[in-house]
Design a protein around this motif. Sequence first.
Motif, mmCIF file in Angstrom:
data_model
loop_
_atom_site.group_PDB
_atom_site.id
_atom_site.type_symbol
_atom_site.label_atom_id
_atom_site.label_comp_id
_atom_site.label_asym_id
_atom_site.label_seq_id
_atom_site.Cartn_x
_atom_site.Cartn_y
_atom_site.Cartn_z
ATOM 1 N N ILE A 236 0.862 -1.183 0.000
ATOM 2 C CA ILE A 236 0.000 0.000 0.000
ATOM 3 C C ILE A 236 0.897 1.231 0.000
ATOM 4 O O ILE A 236 1.687 1.435 0.929
ATOM 5 N N ASP A 237 0.795 2.025 -1.051
ATOM 6 C CA ASP A 237 1.676 3.197 -1.221
ATOM 7 C C ASP A 237 3.131 2.799 -1.047
ATOM 8 O O ASP A 237 3.939 3.514 -0.439
ATOM 9 N N GLY A 238 3.486 1.634 -1.580
ATOM 10 C CA GLY A 238 4.863 1.182 -1.593
ATOM 11 C C GLY A 238 5.351 0.504 -0.334
ATOM 12 O O GLY A 238 6.535 0.165 -0.233
ATOM 13 N N VAL A 239 4.453 0.270 0.639
ATOM 14 C CA VAL A 239 4.850 -0.328 1.916
ATOM 15 C C VAL A 239 4.082 -1.632 2.137
ATOM 16 O O VAL A 239 2.853 -1.668 2.008
ATOM 17 N N ALA A 240 4.788 -2.688 2.486
ATOM 18 C CA ALA A 240 4.158 -3.976 2.759
ATOM 19 C C ALA A 240 3.619 -3.999 4.188
ATOM 20 O O ALA A 240 4.175 -3.360 5.084
ATOM 21 N N PRO A 241 2.534 -4.752 4.418
ATOM 22 C CA PRO A 241 1.973 -4.854 5.770
ATOM 23 C C PRO A 241 2.757 -5.834 6.632
ATOM 24 O O PRO A 241 2.373 -6.987 6.800
ATOM 25 N N THR A 242 3.863 -5.377 7.170
ATOM 26 C CA THR A 242 4.697 -6.211 8.022
ATOM 27 C C THR A 242 4.603 -5.730 9.465
ATOM 28 O O THR A 242 4.198 -4.593 9.735
ATOM 29 N N PHE A 243 5.002 -6.609 10.372
ATOM 30 C CA PHE A 243 5.020 -6.280 11.798
ATOM 31 C C PHE A 243 5.814 -4.998 12.038
ATOM 32 O O PHE A 243 5.365 -4.078 12.739
ATOM 33 N N GLU A 244 7.000 -4.918 11.429
ATOM 34 C CA GLU A 244 7.892 -3.780 11.655
ATOM 35 C C GLU A 244 7.318 -2.494 11.070
ATOM 36 O O GLU A 244 7.406 -1.426 11.703
ATOM 37 N N ALA A 245 6.750 -2.570 9.872
ATOM 38 C CA ALA A 245 6.220 -1.367 9.220
ATOM 39 C C ALA A 245 5.008 -0.809 9.967
ATOM 40 O O ALA A 245 4.797 0.408 10.009
ATOM 41 N N ILE A 246 4.217 -1.689 10.561
ATOM 42 C CA ILE A 246 3.068 -1.241 11.351
ATOM 43 C C ILE A 246 3.551 -0.648 12.674
ATOM 44 O O ILE A 246 3.068 0.398 13.121
ATOM 45 N N ALA A 247 4.525 -1.301 13.289
ATOM 46 C CA ALA A 247 5.035 -0.847 14.587
ATOM 47 C C ALA A 247 5.626 0.547 14.517
ATOM 48 O O ALA A 247 5.464 1.353 15.436
ATOM 49 N N ASP A 248 6.325 0.867 13.416
ATOM 50 C CA ASP A 248 6.965 2.179 13.339
ATOM 51 C C ASP A 248 6.116 3.218 12.612
ATOM 52 O O ASP A 248 6.552 4.358 12.403
ATOM 53 N N GLY A 249 4.900 2.847 12.215
ATOM 54 C CA GLY A 249 3.983 3.806 11.612
ATOM 55 C C GLY A 249 4.174 4.021 10.127
ATOM 56 O O GLY A 249 3.500 4.861 9.529
ATOM 57 N N GLU A 250 5.072 3.258 9.501
ATOM 58 C CA GLU A 250 5.323 3.440 8.071
ATOM 59 C C GLU A 250 4.162 2.932 7.219
ATOM 60 O O GLU A 250 3.828 3.524 6.194
ATOM 61 N N TYR A 251 3.556 1.826 7.632
ATOM 62 C CA TYR A 251 2.434 1.279 6.867
ATOM 63 C C TYR A 251 1.238 2.215 7.013
ATOM 64 O O TYR A 251 0.830 2.543 8.140
ATOM 65 N N PRO A 252 0.653 2.680 5.895
ATOM 66 C CA PRO A 252 -0.332 3.766 5.978
ATOM 67 C C PRO A 252 -1.717 3.381 6.496
ATOM 68 O O PRO A 252 -2.503 4.270 6.836
ATOM 69 N N ILE A 253 -2.029 2.082 6.550
ATOM 70 C CA ILE A 253 -3.359 1.695 7.043
ATOM 71 C C ILE A 253 -3.184 0.986 8.383
ATOM 72 O O ILE A 253 -3.354 -0.223 8.515
ATOM 73 N N SER A 254 -2.806 1.746 9.382
ATOM 74 C CA SER A 254 -2.574 1.220 10.729
ATOM 75 C C SER A 254 -3.516 1.895 11.717
ATOM 76 O O SER A 254 -3.959 3.021 11.497
ATOM 77 N N ARG A 255 -3.779 1.220 12.843
ATOM 78 C CA ARG A 255 -4.743 1.742 13.815
ATOM 79 C C ARG A 255 -4.422 1.249 15.217
ATOM 80 O O ARG A 255 -3.656 0.303 15.400
ATOM 81 N N SER A 256 -5.054 1.882 16.188
ATOM 82 C CA SER A 256 -4.938 1.468 17.585
ATOM 83 C C SER A 256 -6.087 0.524 17.928
ATOM 84 O O SER A 256 -7.179 0.618 17.367
#
Length: 354
Positions: free
Chosen positions: A267-287
């Motif tokens: 999504i926008d060049g970022v894969a949905p990985t544990f690390e990308a979600i943890a650091d806020g890089e993945y654009p479709i993340s939530r609390s």
Amino acid sequence: MSGKMLIRTIVPLTFIVQAALASAQTARDYISIVGSSTVYPFATVVAETYGKTTRFKTPKIESTGSGGGFKLFCDGIGVAHPDMTDSSRAIKKSEINRCKANGVTEIIEMKIGYDGIAIANVKKNAPLALSRKDLFLALAKNVPDPEGDQRLIPNPYRTWQEVNPDLPNVAIEVMGPPPTSGTRDAFVELAMEGGCQKIDWIAVMEKKDERQYRSICHTVREDGAYIEAGENDNLIVQKLEANDNALGIFGFSFLDQNSDKVQGSMIDGVAPTFEAIADGEYPISRSLFIYVKKAHIGMIPGITEFLHEFSSDKAWGDEGYLSDKGLIPMPSAERAYFAKNISQLRANIFVDND
């Protein structure tokens, strides 16, 4: 990512509500939890651990979706109503008002971690590289006229290639949750609105006419391209196996637990990985959240102990058993903040001055 704990104390409990709770200890001896299908696996594993390691019964948990959970949670105080609700989004003002109207006047909100929303397909096909704009154009009810003129028309796109020439020439079929789901709310807000904002003349509308802006950016098409597949994310995974060309929308934990069957799209060049979600890089993340009726603490046995188990390092820590299930832990300082508040729960210091 960062988060601030929001604990709402709306008004003091009335004598009538206290009387209604007086017999709760003998009427029900287990915790009742409803809510998000995304949080359900995490709450379930905590409940099982809690049931095995404490003197209390294992809580009963029902997956109703975030919206359905808030409806049940806010129906009233007492043994007939749930003690907690899980949610993959924050509680809405309208839900707070519903709770207040039904005597649920003290609500504890506890953030438990983070999650990403995956847009997945079966592994036998190539993974997709999508943008949030692609998702908006594919799934919105009304979209900008491809001919220009800054006007909206009913969504004409039937294939992904029509949306973006770089995408496959296959029909747009996306299986996702219904409107009662927190995952649906988060997807609409983070993915579709995020793509909607890429269209300049719609983006400026947010300040001029917020209602119209939200209507454009948040309304999902109803012509069959988006298929409501229920609150059970595991069922969506099963349906993807039966339909090679379809995409599914569900939480990262379900992607992680079914990595042998499905894969997440970029999504926008970022894969949905544990690390990308943890650091806020993945654009479709939530609390992710748990809400607790403060009035039930001490009336229904074991609530405080359950919250202590959930907020222990062995559960939600970096190496905790919840991370093995796909929960993205909060940073250590944020966990310490929430854990401290939970440890002081009996002191009754949770007051919101907003």
